[in-house]
Design a protein around this motif. Structure first.
Motif, mmCIF file in Angstrom:
data_model
loop_
_atom_site.group_PDB
_atom_site.id
_atom_site.type_symbol
_atom_site.label_atom_id
_atom_site.label_comp_id
_atom_site.label_asym_id
_atom_site.label_seq_id
_atom_site.Cartn_x
_atom_site.Cartn_y
_atom_site.Cartn_z
ATOM 1 N N ILE A 8 48.747 58.084 -8.853
ATOM 2 C CA ILE A 8 49.327 58.105 -10.198
ATOM 3 C C ILE A 8 48.686 57.044 -11.072
ATOM 4 N N ILE A 9 48.545 55.832 -10.542
ATOM 5 C CA ILE A 9 47.933 54.754 -11.319
ATOM 6 C C ILE A 9 46.483 55.096 -11.646
ATOM 7 N N LYS A 10 45.769 55.671 -10.692
ATOM 8 C CA LYS A 10 44.369 56.039 -10.911
ATOM 9 C C LYS A 10 44.252 57.054 -12.046
ATOM 10 N N ALA A 11 45.152 58.035 -12.071
ATOM 11 C CA ALA A 11 45.120 59.045 -13.129
ATOM 12 C C ALA A 11 45.443 58.442 -14.488
ATOM 13 N N ILE A 12 46.463 57.584 -14.533
ATOM 14 C CA ILE A 12 46.847 56.961 -15.801
ATOM 15 C C ILE A 12 45.737 56.054 -16.321
ATOM 16 N N GLN A 13 45.146 55.287 -15.433
ATOM 17 C CA GLN A 13 44.057 54.410 -15.839
ATOM 18 C C GLN A 13 42.856 55.209 -16.326
ATOM 19 N N TYR A 14 42.588 56.335 -15.670
ATOM 20 C CA TYR A 14 41.477 57.184 -16.102
ATOM 21 C C TYR A 14 41.723 57.695 -17.524
ATOM 22 N N ILE A 15 42.945 58.156 -17.784
ATOM 23 C CA ILE A 15 43.282 58.627 -19.133
ATOM 24 C C ILE A 15 43.113 57.504 -20.148
ATOM 25 N N ASP A 16 43.703 56.344 -19.847
ATOM 26 C CA ASP A 16 43.680 55.234 -20.792
ATOM 27 C C ASP A 16 42.261 54.740 -21.082
ATOM 28 N N ASN A 17 41.368 54.879 -20.109
ATOM 29 C CA ASN A 17 39.993 54.392 -20.279
ATOM 30 C C ASN A 17 39.044 55.442 -20.858
ATOM 31 N N ASN A 18 39.554 56.668 -21.042
ATOM 32 C CA ASN A 18 38.673 57.746 -21.505
ATOM 33 C C ASN A 18 39.299 58.564 -22.629
ATOM 34 N N LEU A 19 39.988 57.883 -23.517
ATOM 35 C CA LEU A 19 40.658 58.573 -24.614
ATOM 36 C C LEU A 19 39.682 59.158 -25.632
ATOM 37 N N ASP A 20 38.430 58.752 -25.569
ATOM 38 C CA ASP A 20 37.435 59.229 -26.528
ATOM 39 C C ASP A 20 36.657 60.435 -26.018
ATOM 40 N N ILE A 21 37.027 60.972 -24.856
ATOM 41 C CA ILE A 21 36.362 62.171 -24.351
ATOM 42 C C ILE A 21 37.413 63.254 -24.111
ATOM 43 N N GLU A 22 36.954 64.456 -23.855
ATOM 44 C CA GLU A 22 37.888 65.550 -23.576
ATOM 45 C C GLU A 22 38.575 65.305 -22.233
ATOM 46 N N LEU A 23 39.888 65.387 -22.252
ATOM 47 C CA LEU A 23 40.678 65.140 -21.042
ATOM 48 C C LEU A 23 41.465 66.404 -20.704
ATOM 49 N N SER A 24 40.943 67.191 -19.820
ATOM 50 C CA SER A 24 41.630 68.415 -19.423
ATOM 51 C C SER A 24 42.563 68.142 -18.256
ATOM 52 N N LEU A 25 43.568 68.991 -18.101
ATOM 53 C CA LEU A 25 44.479 68.884 -16.965
ATOM 54 C C LEU A 25 43.703 68.984 -15.663
ATOM 55 N N GLU A 26 42.715 69.879 -15.631
ATOM 56 C CA GLU A 26 41.936 70.076 -14.420
ATOM 57 C C GLU A 26 41.192 68.808 -14.018
ATOM 58 N N LYS A 27 40.609 68.118 -15.009
ATOM 59 C CA LYS A 27 39.844 66.914 -14.717
ATOM 60 C C LYS A 27 40.748 65.778 -14.250
ATOM 61 N N VAL A 28 41.860 65.559 -14.942
ATOM 62 C CA VAL A 28 42.758 64.463 -14.579
ATOM 63 C C VAL A 28 43.401 64.713 -13.221
ATOM 64 N N SER A 29 43.777 65.961 -12.945
ATOM 65 C CA SER A 29 44.384 66.270 -11.641
ATOM 66 C C SER A 29 43.365 66.100 -10.523
ATOM 67 N N GLU A 30 42.094 66.370 -10.825
ATOM 68 C CA GLU A 30 41.039 66.146 -9.839
ATOM 69 C C GLU A 30 40.915 64.663 -9.503
ATOM 70 N N ILE A 31 41.026 63.821 -10.525
ATOM 71 C CA ILE A 31 40.980 62.368 -10.318
ATOM 72 C C ILE A 31 42.123 61.928 -9.408
ATOM 73 N N ALA A 32 43.286 62.565 -9.594
ATOM 74 C CA ALA A 32 44.475 62.203 -8.804
ATOM 75 C C ALA A 32 44.530 62.923 -7.461
ATOM 76 N N ALA A 33 43.576 63.819 -7.209
ATOM 77 C CA ALA A 33 43.503 64.571 -5.947
ATOM 78 C C ALA A 33 44.727 65.468 -5.741
ATOM 79 N N TYR A 34 45.163 66.126 -6.825
ATOM 80 C CA TYR A 34 46.203 67.149 -6.751
ATOM 81 C C TYR A 34 45.675 68.426 -7.391
ATOM 82 N N SER A 35 46.294 69.543 -7.078
ATOM 83 C CA SER A 35 45.992 70.761 -7.815
ATOM 84 C C SER A 35 46.570 70.607 -9.218
ATOM 85 N N PRO A 36 46.001 71.277 -10.230
ATOM 86 C CA PRO A 36 46.535 71.164 -11.597
ATOM 87 C C PRO A 36 48.020 71.501 -11.684
#
Length: 300
Positions: A8-36
């Motif tokens: 969860i922290i890894k996903a939140i940190q990824y979002i917070d550090n990449n607000l200037d790029i496209e953030l899809s559910l698929e990409k963020v869930s991949e970072i968190a190692a869950y299915s979308p």
């Protein structure tokens, strides 16, 4: 537990550090190692927001920071950088959070805006946010241990009588049609009949008024032909995760998310088949609105 915290922290940190790029559910869930599908529900329950709502809020907050401190940058450059396609959308969204237009906010932002932000961070505000999310996970898992008995079991083929429901508000009506049909055929007995809901759409992508939730009744034999709105369907045999407990309607979301967490923790994967609920009692007949339910997910 530590693994959930990390994800969860890894996903939140990824979002917070990449607000200037496209953030899809698929990409963020991949970072968190869950299915979308699983991550969407887990994220919403833990943070109190959908992923999209969280991303928009963080982009608006970052935009406010830029508006206050980088006054040489045009408003257009700021909103384009953070994924807003036009001034109208950015202006409307910004006003929802700050109560004023971006240009007005820029004029009224205090000179020590950055010091205020730093002070909040030093006081542990950011850490407190993460701690709150972690606490939510711990509370969820504790709740699960207290309220659900989870097991893996094999089920035989199940023959069902079905009535289609379009929209969550129409589910009860579909069950009433099914029960009335069964009573006329002397198939309905409150002592042993099993009523089932099968989810044919995901609330993640389908509006609640359009999602298909079929009402089912378990039959001893397969229904040979359609009778009015009642038709035959089958749940294929296989392995399932069962989460069983006495819960209220408000607990259903927690039950489903709990099972998704359990699946991941125990290295199972969901089959491409529809999850379903088996009702053993009626919540309307319980003084606290509780009912005994099996939450079932097909797994490999």
């Amino acid at each position: 537990m530590e693994e959930y915290k990390k994800r969860i922290i890894k996903a939140i940190q990824y979002i917070d550090n990449n607000l200037d790029i496209e953030l899809s559910l698929e990409k963020v869930s991949e970072i968190a190692a869950y299915s979308p599908f699983h991550f969407h529900r887990i994220f919403r329950l833990i943070t109190g927001e959908t992923i999209q709502s969280y991303i928009i809020r963080k982009r608006i907050e970052k935009s406010a920071f830029y508006l206050a401190l980088r006054k040489n940058i045009k408003v257009k450059e700021i909103y384009l950088q953070f994924g807003f396609s036009n001034h109208s959308t950015f202006n409307k969204t910004f006003k929802k959070y700050y109560g004023k237009a971006p240009s007005e906010f820029r004029k009224s932002a205090p000179e020590n805006f950055h010091k205020i932000q730093l002070k909040q961070s030093k006081n542990g505000q950011i850490d407190m946010v993460f701690q709150q999310y972690i606490c939510n996970i711990e509370n969820l898992l504790n709740w699960t241990n207290m309220n659900l008995k989870i097991k893996v079991t094999d089920l035989p083929e199940m023959n069902l009588a079905a009535v289609m429901s379009l929209g969550i508000a129409n589910v009860e009506h579909s069950f009433n049609i099914l029960i009335n049909w069964a009573k006329k055929k002397n198939l309905f007995s409150e002592d042993h009949v099993k009523m089932i809901s099968v989810y044919h759409d995901s609330f993640k992508v389908t509006p609640a008024n359009k999602v298909r939730i079929h009402a089912y009744m378990l039959l001893d034999e397969k229904l040979k032909k359609q009778e009015g709105e009642v038709f035959s369907e089958t749940i294929e045999p296989g392995k399932f995760i069962f989460g069983s407990g006495e819960v209220t309607l408000n607990d259903f979301e927690q039950c489903w998310v709990s099972l998704f967490l359990w699946i991941k923790e125990n290295n199972y994967t969901a089959r491409k088949a529809f999850p379903f609920e088996i009702y053993h009692t009626n919540f309307k007949e319980h003084p606290e609105g509780k009912m005994i339910v099996d939450f079932c997910i097909p797994i490999n």
